[in-house]
Design a protein around this motif. Structure first.
Motif, short mmCIF file in Angstrom:
data_model
loop_
_atom_site.label_atom_id
_atom_site.label_comp_id
_atom_site.label_asym_id
_atom_site.label_seq_id
_atom_site.Cartn_x
_atom_site.Cartn_y
_atom_site.Cartn_z
N ARG A 159 0.51 10.05 -10.25
CA ARG A 159 -0.60 10.09 -11.22
C ARG A 159 -1.50 11.29 -10.98
O ARG A 159 -1.83 12.03 -11.90
CB ARG A 159 -1.40 8.79 -11.10
CG ARG A 159 -2.61 8.71 -12.03
CD ARG A 159 -3.59 7.66 -11.51
NE ARG A 159 -4.10 8.01 -10.19
CZ ARG A 159 -4.60 7.11 -9.33
NH1 ARG A 159 -4.66 5.83 -9.65
NH2 ARG A 159 -5.05 7.51 -8.15
N ASP A 160 -1.87 11.49 -9.72
CA ASP A 160 -2.81 12.57 -9.40
C ASP A 160 -2.18 13.95 -9.59
O ASP A 160 -2.83 14.88 -10.10
CB ASP A 160 -3.32 12.42 -7.97
CG ASP A 160 -4.13 11.15 -7.77
OD1 ASP A 160 -4.54 10.54 -8.78
OD2 ASP A 160 -4.34 10.76 -6.60
N TRP A 198 6.64 11.57 -13.80
CA TRP A 198 5.69 10.64 -14.41
C TRP A 198 6.06 10.38 -15.87
O TRP A 198 6.08 9.22 -16.32
CB TRP A 198 4.28 11.20 -14.30
CG TRP A 198 3.21 10.32 -14.88
CD1 TRP A 198 2.71 10.35 -16.15
CD2 TRP A 198 2.50 9.28 -14.21
NE1 TRP A 198 1.73 9.41 -16.31
CE2 TRP A 198 1.58 8.73 -15.14
CE3 TRP A 198 2.53 8.77 -12.91
CZ2 TRP A 198 0.70 7.69 -14.81
CZ3 TRP A 198 1.67 7.73 -12.58
CH2 TRP A 198 0.77 7.20 -13.52
N ARG A 222 4.42 1.31 -9.92
CA ARG A 222 3.35 0.34 -10.18
C ARG A 222 3.89 -1.08 -10.27
O ARG A 222 3.34 -2.01 -9.67
CB ARG A 222 2.61 0.72 -11.47
CG ARG A 222 1.48 -0.25 -11.85
CD ARG A 222 0.63 0.33 -12.97
NE ARG A 222 1.43 0.71 -14.12
CZ ARG A 222 1.81 -0.12 -15.10
NH1 ARG A 222 1.45 -1.41 -15.03
NH2 ARG A 222 2.51 0.29 -16.13
N ARG A 245 2.23 1.64 -3.50
CA ARG A 245 1.17 2.07 -4.41
C ARG A 245 0.84 3.55 -4.21
O ARG A 245 0.50 4.26 -5.16
CB ARG A 245 -0.08 1.23 -4.21
CG ARG A 245 -1.19 1.54 -5.21
CD ARG A 245 -2.43 0.68 -4.96
NE ARG A 245 -2.13 -0.74 -5.06
CZ ARG A 245 -2.05 -1.40 -6.22
NH1 ARG A 245 -2.24 -0.75 -7.35
NH2 ARG A 245 -1.79 -2.70 -6.23
N SER A 246 0.97 4.03 -2.98
CA SER A 246 0.64 5.44 -2.72
C SER A 246 1.55 6.37 -3.51
O SER A 246 1.14 7.48 -3.87
CB SER A 246 0.76 5.74 -1.21
OG SER A 246 2.11 5.81 -0.78
N HIS A 269 2.80 5.72 -6.57
CA HIS A 269 2.27 5.71 -7.94
C HIS A 269 1.06 6.63 -8.03
O HIS A 269 0.95 7.47 -8.93
CB HIS A 269 1.88 4.29 -8.36
CG HIS A 269 1.05 4.25 -9.61
ND1 HIS A 269 -0.34 4.36 -9.58
CD2 HIS A 269 1.39 4.13 -10.92
CE1 HIS A 269 -0.80 4.31 -10.81
NE2 HIS A 269 0.23 4.16 -11.65
N ASP A 270 0.14 6.49 -7.07
CA ASP A 270 -1.10 7.27 -7.12
C ASP A 270 -0.82 8.76 -6.94
O ASP A 270 -1.47 9.60 -7.56
CB ASP A 270 -2.07 6.78 -6.04
CG ASP A 270 -2.56 5.36 -6.31
OD1 ASP A 270 -2.31 4.83 -7.42
OD2 ASP A 270 -3.19 4.77 -5.41
N ARG A 284 0.82 -1.21 0.00
CA ARG A 284 0.00 0.00 0.00
C ARG A 284 0.86 1.26 0.00
O ARG A 284 0.52 2.25 -0.67
CB ARG A 284 -0.94 0.00 1.21
CG ARG A 284 -1.98 -1.10 1.19
CD ARG A 284 -3.17 -0.79 2.09
NE ARG A 284 -2.81 -0.58 3.48
CZ ARG A 284 -2.72 -1.55 4.38
NH1 ARG A 284 -2.92 -2.81 4.03
NH2 ARG A 284 -2.43 -1.27 5.64
#
Length: 272
Positions: free
Chosen positions: A227-228, A241, A250, A220-221, A223-224, A217
């Protein structure tokens, strides 16, 4: 909280040398035996944190020296080599990996007694799971400077803020083990190194069980987050990115999550 401007006359005419090593280093320069960085609303709280750590006896962090006449924060310079990129071999001996984990434990123990200023503002780039301490949030090879045997230091504290011990440990494990899908960095002994890291930090059984799903987790945070921030056009995240960092996080997340049973066995029984 107000940080008074301090003039460092001994460095006033010293040459400014750009510093690099991390992913976000624009505007960071060395001036004599100090580092100058762009300040922000979070700077007073970060300086209060660093002052507390030194008062508590934790020496593996820069000391804040105020604000210079150009509005930049001033910190002591940490001599040595940044572990990343290309110098990961500095942590190859198991005793050095263990030392990283103990250094993180020392920081977490020292910060427990810290009371943030009433008007503290933190960057809080990625919301943490839990908030039992003020965490570093970027304990990684690119933020570890190794000098002499007694000159190890974590740098880049500007993203410090509310978090948890395990949130920091999960992120550090990803970078220092490393837990990577990249064939050039992937370790066949990753499970053994993860156990050694947990042992050196001093995780109990409950913490080890909690850590395993947190590893994926936390990865993954990242990556997110990229992305955001890219969707909003924020820099330097959009550039990272575009350079493929999102794909790296990812792929690493998938690698970690697919091996959760292996990590748990290693942490609880020593069998990777």
């Amino acid at each position: 909280m107000h940080i008074g401007k301090k003039r460092h006359d001994e460095n006033h005419h010293a040459e400014e040398r750009p510093l690099s090593g991390g992913n976000v280093s624009d505007g960071v320069v060395r001036v004599g035996d100090t580092v100058r960085r762009p300040a922000g609303p979070w700077t007073p709280a970060v300086h209060a944190l660093l002052d507390h750590l030194h008062a508590a006896g934790f020496r593996a962090a820069p000391r804040p020296l105020g604000i210079d006449d150009r509005g930049r924060e001033v910190l002591t310079f940490a001599p040595g080599e940044v572990v990343w990129p290309g110098r990961f071999a500095l942590l190859e001996p198991p005793r050095r990996l263990a030392r990283v984990a103990r250094l993180i434990r020392d920081f977490h123990d020292a910060v427990e007694g810290f009371t943030p200023p009433a008007d503290a503002r933190w960057q809080e780039l990625i919301p943490a799971e839990g908030a039992d301490i003020i965490a570093h949030h970027d304990l990684a090879p690119w933020n570890l400077v190794i000098g002499g045997e007694d000159e190890w230091a974590f740098i880049d504290w500007d993203a410090a803020g509310p978090g948890s011990r395990l949130w920091d440990v999960a992120y550090a494990a990803h970078g220092f083990i490393p837990l990577s899908a990249d064939p050039a960095r992937q370790r066949t002994d990753a499970a053994d190194r993860l156990r050694a890291f947990a042992d050196a930090y001093g995780l109990d059984e409950a913490e080890r069980r909690h850590l395993v799903p947190l590893l994926g987790r936390r990865t993954r945070s990242m990556h997110d987050f990229l992305r955001d921030r890219t969707a909003r056009g924020d820099q330097p995240w959009a550039t990272l990115w575009a350079e493929g960092h999102g794909d790296t996080w990812r792929h690493d997340t998938a690698y970690i999550e697919e091996r959760e049973d292996q990590w748990l066995r290693a942490l609880l029984t020593g069998e990777g």
